[in-house]
Every structure is written in C-alpha cells, then in structure tokens.
Design a protein around this motif. Structure first.
Motif, PDB file in Angstrom:
ATOM      1  N   LEU A 101       0.840  -1.212   0.000  1.00 20.32           N
ATOM      2  CA  LEU A 101       0.000   0.000   0.000  1.00 20.32           C
ATOM      3  C   LEU A 101       0.873   1.258   0.000  1.00 20.32           C
ATOM      4  O   LEU A 101       0.621   2.199  -0.757  1.00 20.32           O
ATOM      5  N   VAL A 102       1.924   1.233   0.827  1.00 23.27           N
ATOM      6  CA  VAL A 102       2.824   2.394   0.901  1.00 23.27           C
ATOM      7  C   VAL A 102       3.488   2.621  -0.466  1.00 23.27           C
ATOM      8  O   VAL A 102       3.623   3.752  -0.924  1.00 23.27           O
ATOM      9  N   GLU A 103       3.847   1.527  -1.125  1.00 21.03           N
ATOM     10  CA  GLU A 103       4.457   1.681  -2.452  1.00 21.03           C
ATOM     11  C   GLU A 103       3.460   2.272  -3.450  1.00 21.03           C
ATOM     12  O   GLU A 103       3.776   3.187  -4.193  1.00 21.03           O
ATOM     13  N   ALA A 104       2.224   1.752  -3.397  1.00 24.75           N
ATOM     14  CA  ALA A 104       1.202   2.233  -4.334  1.00 24.75           C
ATOM     15  C   ALA A 104       0.962   3.725  -4.170  1.00 24.75           C
ATOM     16  O   ALA A 104       0.631   4.427  -5.122  1.00 24.75           O
ATOM     17  N   LEU A 105       1.142   4.230  -2.931  1.00 22.98           N
ATOM     18  CA  LEU A 105       0.927   5.651  -2.667  1.00 22.98           C
ATOM     19  C   LEU A 105       2.182   6.490  -2.955  1.00 22.98           C
ATOM     20  O   LEU A 105       2.208   7.684  -2.693  1.00 22.98           O
ATOM     21  N   GLY A 106       3.237   5.832  -3.444  1.00 25.43           N
ATOM     22  CA  GLY A 106       4.444   6.560  -3.840  1.00 25.43           C
ATOM     23  C   GLY A 106       5.471   6.745  -2.742  1.00 25.43           C
ATOM     24  O   GLY A 106       6.410   7.531  -2.889  1.00 25.43           O
ATOM     25  N   GLY A 107       5.327   6.002  -1.639  1.00 29.37           N
ATOM     26  CA  GLY A 107       6.260   6.145  -0.516  1.00 29.37           C
ATOM     27  C   GLY A 107       7.655   5.644  -0.812  1.00 29.37           C
ATOM     28  O   GLY A 107       8.634   6.127  -0.238  1.00 29.37           O
ATOM     29  N   LEU A 108       7.740   4.638  -1.659  1.00 27.90           N
ATOM     30  CA  LEU A 108       9.036   4.125  -2.085  1.00 27.90           C
ATOM     31  C   LEU A 108       8.829   3.308  -3.353  1.00 27.90           C
ATOM     32  O   LEU A 108       7.692   3.072  -3.767  1.00 27.90           O
ATOM     33  N   ARG A 109       9.943   2.905  -3.970  1.00 23.24           N
ATOM     34  CA  ARG A 109       9.856   2.144  -5.213  1.00 23.24           C
ATOM     35  C   ARG A 109      10.527   0.810  -4.975  1.00 23.24           C
ATOM     36  O   ARG A 109      11.704   0.758  -4.598  1.00 23.24           O
ATOM     37  N   LEU A 110       9.765  -0.293  -5.123  1.00 19.89           N
ATOM     38  CA  LEU A 110      10.308  -1.628  -4.858  1.00 19.89           C
ATOM     39  C   LEU A 110      10.717  -2.296  -6.161  1.00 19.89           C
ATOM     40  O   LEU A 110       9.926  -2.339  -7.116  1.00 19.89           O
ATOM     41  N   LEU A 111      11.950  -2.792  -6.199  1.00 16.92           N
ATOM     42  CA  LEU A 111      12.441  -3.426  -7.414  1.00 16.92           C
ATOM     43  C   LEU A 111      12.059  -4.899  -7.447  1.00 16.92           C
ATOM     44  O   LEU A 111      12.252  -5.622  -6.457  1.00 16.92           O
ATOM     45  N   ALA A 112      11.524  -5.331  -8.590  1.00 13.88           N
ATOM     46  CA  ALA A 112      11.201  -6.746  -8.771  1.00 13.88           C
ATOM     47  C   ALA A 112      12.460  -7.469  -9.240  1.00 13.88           C
ATOM     48  O   ALA A 112      13.423  -6.839  -9.681  1.00 13.88           O
ATOM     49  N   ARG A 113      12.429  -8.804  -9.133  1.00 15.06           N
ATOM     50  CA  ARG A 113      13.556  -9.615  -9.582  1.00 15.06           C
ATOM     51  C   ARG A 113      13.771  -9.386 -11.083  1.00 15.06           C
ATOM     52  O   ARG A 113      12.825  -9.441 -11.860  1.00 15.06           O
ATOM     53  N   GLY A 114      15.003  -9.100 -11.472  1.00 14.45           N
ATOM     54  CA  GLY A 114      15.313  -8.935 -12.891  1.00 14.45           C
ATOM     55  C   GLY A 114      15.116  -7.529 -13.421  1.00 14.45           C
ATOM     56  O   GLY A 114      15.546  -7.207 -14.528  1.00 14.45           O
ATOM     57  N   GLU A 115      14.457  -6.681 -12.654  1.00  6.44           N
ATOM     58  CA  GLU A 115      14.197  -5.312 -13.095  1.00  6.44           C
ATOM     59  C   GLU A 115      15.461  -4.445 -12.976  1.00  6.44           C
ATOM     60  O   GLU A 115      16.247  -4.620 -12.053  1.00  6.44           O
ATOM     61  N   VAL A 116      15.658  -3.531 -13.925  1.00 13.17           N
ATOM     62  CA  VAL A 116      16.810  -2.637 -13.877  1.00 13.17           C
ATOM     63  C   VAL A 116      16.327  -1.193 -13.777  1.00 13.17           C
ATOM     64  O   VAL A 116      15.449  -0.777 -14.518  1.00 13.17           O
ATOM     65  N   VAL A 117      16.900  -0.450 -12.821  1.00 14.58           N
ATOM     66  CA  VAL A 117      16.615   0.979 -12.692  1.00 14.58           C
ATOM     67  C   VAL A 117      17.931   1.719 -12.935  1.00 14.58           C
ATOM     68  O   VAL A 117      18.985   1.282 -12.462  1.00 14.58           O
ATOM     69  N   TRP A 118      17.871   2.819 -13.682  1.00 12.04           N
ATOM     70  CA  TRP A 118      19.083   3.588 -13.955  1.00 12.04           C
ATOM     71  C   TRP A 118      19.107   4.826 -13.074  1.00 12.04           C
ATOM     72  O   TRP A 118      18.146   5.583 -13.043  1.00 12.04           O
ATOM     73  N   LEU A 119      20.207   5.001 -12.357  1.00  8.09           N
ATOM     74  CA  LEU A 119      20.362   6.187 -11.520  1.00  8.09           C
ATOM     75  C   LEU A 119      21.291   7.147 -12.244  1.00  8.09           C
ATOM     76  O   LEU A 119      22.416   6.787 -12.603  1.00  8.09           O
ATOM     77  N   GLY A 120      20.802   8.365 -12.457  1.00  7.09           N
ATOM     78  CA  GLY A 120      21.610   9.355 -13.171  1.00  7.09           C
ATOM     79  C   GLY A 120      22.465  10.157 -12.214  1.00  7.09           C
ATOM     80  O   GLY A 120      23.689  10.075 -12.218  1.00  7.09           O
ATOM     81  N   GLY A 121      21.813  10.913 -11.358  1.00  3.37           N
ATOM     82  CA  GLY A 121      22.525  11.705 -10.363  1.00  3.37           C
ATOM     83  C   GLY A 121      23.304  12.871 -10.946  1.00  3.37           C
ATOM     84  O   GLY A 121      24.263  13.330 -10.336  1.00  3.37           O
ATOM     85  N   GLY A 122      22.923  13.340 -12.091  1.00  2.46           N
ATOM     86  CA  GLY A 122      23.623  14.470 -12.715  1.00  2.46           C
ATOM     87  C   GLY A 122      24.897  14.006 -13.388  1.00  2.46           C
ATOM     88  O   GLY A 122      25.425  12.957 -13.070  1.00  2.46           O
ATOM     89  N   GLY A 123      25.426  14.782 -14.310  1.00  6.52           N
ATOM     90  CA  GLY A 123      26.639  14.405 -15.035  1.00  6.52           C
ATOM     91  C   GLY A 123      26.352  13.237 -15.959  1.00  6.52           C
ATOM     92  O   GLY A 123      25.202  12.913 -16.213  1.00  6.52           O
TER      93      GLY A 123
END
Ligand SMILES: [Mn+2]
Length: 336
Positions: A101-123
């Motif tokens: 429920l907390v995730e659905a409301l945008g409280g955090l983002r949970l990574l599923a197995r095999g999923e890739v998220v790219w972090l930019g962080g500027g530059g």
C-alpha cells in the motif's frame, strides 16, 4: 553520486521481548535520523535492503506515523521486499500488504527480480541498480539471485539482495549462500545485502578484485543476544565516482548502547532452565546404568537409587507423578 543504504528496519508499533525502551519511539527516531542523513549528506537516493516493516499487517495507525517521516525524504527511495514484509515468504503477496500500500501511494519504489533501474545523479555517470527480493528458496540453489549481468553502458552496477549471503559457513542444516560462490560469477561492482542482522565483519568484503560486498547490519536490535548487545546500528554511505566506489559506515546517533535498551534477564532465565534440564538428563543417564526406563516412575526410582535419596522423598515424588497422571487423564494438563 552518493547513496545512503539502510537494512532491516523492522518498523513496528510494539516492543519485542527483551527491549527496555519505547520501541515504537525508537523506530521513529531512527527513521528520522536516516531521513535527516539523506539531507545532510546530500545523497541522490536512499536504498532499503528489505524488511522495512516487521510484519505485513502492521496497524494502519503505526504505518501512518512512519509514512509521515518517510514523506520528508526529498530523494527517491528504492527498496526490495524482505521476508517480514510479505505473507508466507511470498513476494507475490505484496499487493495485500501494508508495504504494498505504501508503495502504491508513492512512498518508495520496490524493485522486482530482474528489473533494472538507472540512476543518473547528474553528469554522465550511469549507475545500474537491480534487486533480488526475498523468496523462500533464494538460498537453496546455486545463489543465482545474487548474480547479475552488467548492462552495456553501465559505469557501475549495484545489486541489492535480501537473503543469507554470508562470508563464512553458518549453522549446519540452514540454507545460506557463501559470497565466495557468488563473487566470481556476478558482474555487480557492489552487492548490498540485508537479512543477516549482524552484518559483515568488514565493510566492504572484496573476495575478488572489483567485486565489493556489504551488509551494514539491521537498523534495529530485536533480541538481547550478546552479539546484538555489543553491536551499534549503522547505515552505509556509498560514493560512486567514475568507476570507483567508496563505502563509509555511519553509526546512528539515536541508537542507545545495547545494555541500556536490551534486557538479558529473559535469555539468562531460559539458559538457567536449560542448564537445569541438562543436569537432570545427565543424572538420569548416570543412574540409568544400562537399565531400561519405560516410564516417569522408572526415572524417579533410578534417580532415587543413584543419588541415595531417603525413602520418603522417593514416595513423595511417585505420589506427585501419580497426581499429575490423573490430572492429565482428566484433561487438566500440566505438572504440579
Ligand atoms: Mn530481517
């Protein structure tokens, strides 16, 4: 790029056995400190290694207090599901849990197995983030959940996992995976691990050049065992610069010394009872002397003979055994 890493927060509204403090208040204070650190250290994201909540079905009023703190965090929060967050160790039950429920409301983002998220962080730094949530057989196979491929274009690959990935062999008969089996196979430059609350002996471990492993340990101490009493909860700061990674452990200020918040009397009482039982078994064995003991009465006779107890003690013991038998037969249960 800077990342703040936290593991096994086990947030809950009630105190576990053996805690002397107001555990709910302690949980809130620690979460506040973590959120404050994301601000003061200027991190780009907060990573959570699983077991955010102690149970999948915490009281909504308790979760609300935690969410109010978490909402002050101005950077994205990425996490993975721990065994305590879901029902029956099954990540598929997430939609029915409070963490879901907390995730659905945008409280955090949970990574599923095999999923890739790219972090930019500027530059132009490109950091690949993946996660392995807990599943019941994560440590029964070859440890494949801990092994990731580095995507083309990734400067640095970071993998989060919630499982028994350990530096040395543990209790026989329990499932765990050794880092030495994973390190030569994974392409993750840094593997961040939760689940084993005591954390690793050093931060980071580097069994293979360029393959770092870190478990900062749980943010809370749930039991009064000796290793927990002497452990000071901490978070981990990860700094990525080019292809280099630096780690720094940051002890939590809000964490009190173990002896202040943990009460060993329950554990010591249990140990005392266990010692009494061990002594008893020892005496029965010594008195046994090759004879077969078929009943509690036989045990009483054997001990009485072996220890040379007076007749009236033996008779009284047998009388009490008889009474207990009657009570059990009547469905009352229990020994006098
Ligand atoms: Mn845990």
């Amino acid at each position: 790029m800077r990342l703040l890493v936290v593991a096994d927060t086990h947030l809950r509204g009630t105190a576990p056995q053996g805690r002397r403090d107001d555990f709910f208040a302690t949980c809130l204070a620690k979460l506040e400190e973590v959120v404050d650190l994301t601000e003061s250290l200027g991190v780009d994201a907060l990573l959570h290694l699983g077991d955010v909540f102690d149970r999948p079905d915490l009281a909504p009023g308790v979760v609300r207090e935690f969410v109010l703190v978490l909402r002050r965090c101005r950077v994205p929060v990425y996490g993975i599901v721990g065994n305590h967050d879901v029902y029956g160790h099954n990540p598929d039950s997430l939609p029915r849990t409070l963490l879901g429920l907390v995730e659905a409301l945008g409280g955090l983002r949970l990574l599923a197995r095999g999923e890739v998220v790219w972090l930019g962080g500027g530059g132009d730094l490109s950091v690949q983030l993946t996660g392995a949530p807990f599943r019941y057989d994560i440590d029964s196979g070859d440890g494949e959940d801990y092994v990731v491929k580095k995507e083309a274009g990734a400067d640095v690959a970071i993998h989060m996992a919630h499982g028994m990935l350990l530096e040395k062999p543990w209790v026989a008969g329990l499932d765990y995976t050794l880092i030495d089996r994973v390190a030569p196979r994974t392409e993750a430059d840094l593997t961040l691990v939760g689940h084993y609350h005591l954390g690793y002996s050093r931060l980071p471990l580097q069994p293979v050049p360029g393959r770092l492993f870190a478990n900062p340990g749980a943010l809370v101490r749930l039991d009064a065992s000796l290793p927990e009493i002497t452990r000071h909860p901490q978070v981990l700061l990860v700094e990525v610069e080019g292809r280099g990674i630096r780690l720094r452990a940051i002890p939590l200020r809000s964490a009190r010394p173990g002896e202040e918040v943990l009460d060993r009397s329950l554990i010591e009482a249990a140990a005392y009872r266990q010692k009494g039982l061990d002594d008893f078994i020892q005496r029965v064995r010594a008195a046994w002397d090759g004879r077969h003991l078929h009943s509690v009465e036989d045990v009483v006779m054997a001990i009485a003979a072996g220890e040379g107890y007076p007749e009236e003690v033996k008779v009284e013991a047998l009388r009490r055994v008889g009474l207990a038998r009657e009570r059990l037969a009547a469905g009352g249960g229990g020994w006098p």
